[in-house]
Every structure is written in structure tokens, then in C-alpha cells.
Motif scaffolding. Structure first.
Motif, PDB file in Angstrom:
ATOM      1  N   TYR A  22       2.279  -7.699   4.137  1.00 26.77           N
ATOM      2  CA  TYR A  22       2.556  -6.533   3.307  1.00 26.77           C
ATOM      3  C   TYR A  22       1.859  -6.675   1.972  1.00 26.77           C
ATOM      4  N   GLU A  23       1.457  -5.533   1.384  1.00 27.14           N
ATOM      5  CA  GLU A  23       0.992  -5.505   0.008  1.00 27.14           C
ATOM      6  C   GLU A  23       2.040  -4.756  -0.802  1.00 27.14           C
ATOM      7  N   THR A  24       2.218  -5.145  -2.043  1.00 22.68           N
ATOM      8  CA  THR A  24       3.192  -4.494  -2.916  1.00 22.68           C
ATOM      9  C   THR A  24       2.451  -3.554  -3.849  1.00 22.68           C
ATOM     10  N   LYS A  25       2.921  -2.306  -3.919  1.00 24.48           N
ATOM     11  CA  LYS A  25       2.315  -1.345  -4.837  1.00 24.48           C
ATOM     12  C   LYS A  25       3.366  -0.379  -5.339  1.00 24.48           C
ATOM     13  N   THR A  26       3.070   0.280  -6.446  1.00 22.02           N
ATOM     14  CA  THR A  26       3.968   1.269  -7.037  1.00 22.02           C
ATOM     15  C   THR A  26       3.382   2.653  -6.792  1.00 22.02           C
ATOM     16  N   VAL A  27       4.192   3.547  -6.231  1.00 19.37           N
ATOM     17  CA  VAL A  27       3.759   4.908  -5.909  1.00 19.37           C
ATOM     18  C   VAL A  27       4.850   5.896  -6.329  1.00 19.37           C
ATOM     19  N   ASP A  28       4.492   7.177  -6.439  1.00 22.95           N
ATOM     20  CA  ASP A  28       5.499   8.216  -6.633  1.00 22.95           C
ATOM     21  C   ASP A  28       6.301   8.344  -5.349  1.00 22.95           C
ATOM     22  N   ALA A  29       7.569   8.700  -5.462  1.00 21.65           N
ATOM     23  CA  ALA A  29       8.447   8.798  -4.287  1.00 21.65           C
ATOM     24  C   ALA A  29       7.867   9.721  -3.216  1.00 21.65           C
TER      25      ALA A  29
END
Length: 68
Positions: free
Chosen positions: A3-10
Motif C-alpha cells: 500500500y501507498e499512503t496519500k491524502t485525498v479529498d473524501a
């Protein structure tokens, strides 16, 4: 699975993404735009509603296609 961790809009959460909400980990099946400015996130154990532009940290599966 990696897995890669990223921040996205819901509203940009995708099927297969994993995220934490209210102390639980959820696995996304699909996302649709809900009522008003809401992201309706359908998961393996229920539905989660969030404001569509809320920032969410997800663990996204990494494609298994890699050159050795």
C-alpha cells in the motif's frame, strides 16, 4: 499486498482504499456524491458520509505490475 499512503479529498477516495474514521479502519467499495456537499463512501461494513472536500489519509493498494 503493498500500500501507498496519500491524502485525498473524501470524494476522491477509490474502491480498495483503506482509511480510518471514528477509530475504525474501513475498506472502500465505491464512492458517490451524496446529498448537499457530501461524499457517500460505501464500504465493506457500512456507509460513511463525509463532507466531500474533507482531507482523508488513505492506504491505497499499489499495482502489482512492476519490471524486475
Amino acid at each position: 499486498m503493498e500500500y501507498e499512503t496519500k491524502t485525498v479529498d473524501a470524494i476522491n477516495v477509490r474502491g480498495g482504499d483503506r482509511f480510518e474514521h471514528h477509530g475504525r479502519e474501513w475498506t472502500t467499495i465505491r464512492v458517490q456524491r451524496g446529498w448537499y456537499r457530501c461524499a457517500e463512501i460505501i464500504t465493506s461494513t457500512g456507509t460513511v458520509w463525509m463532507v466531500a472536500d474533507r482531507q482523508v489519509t488513505v492506504r491505497r493498494p499499489v499495482s502489482g505490475c512492476r519490471a524486475e
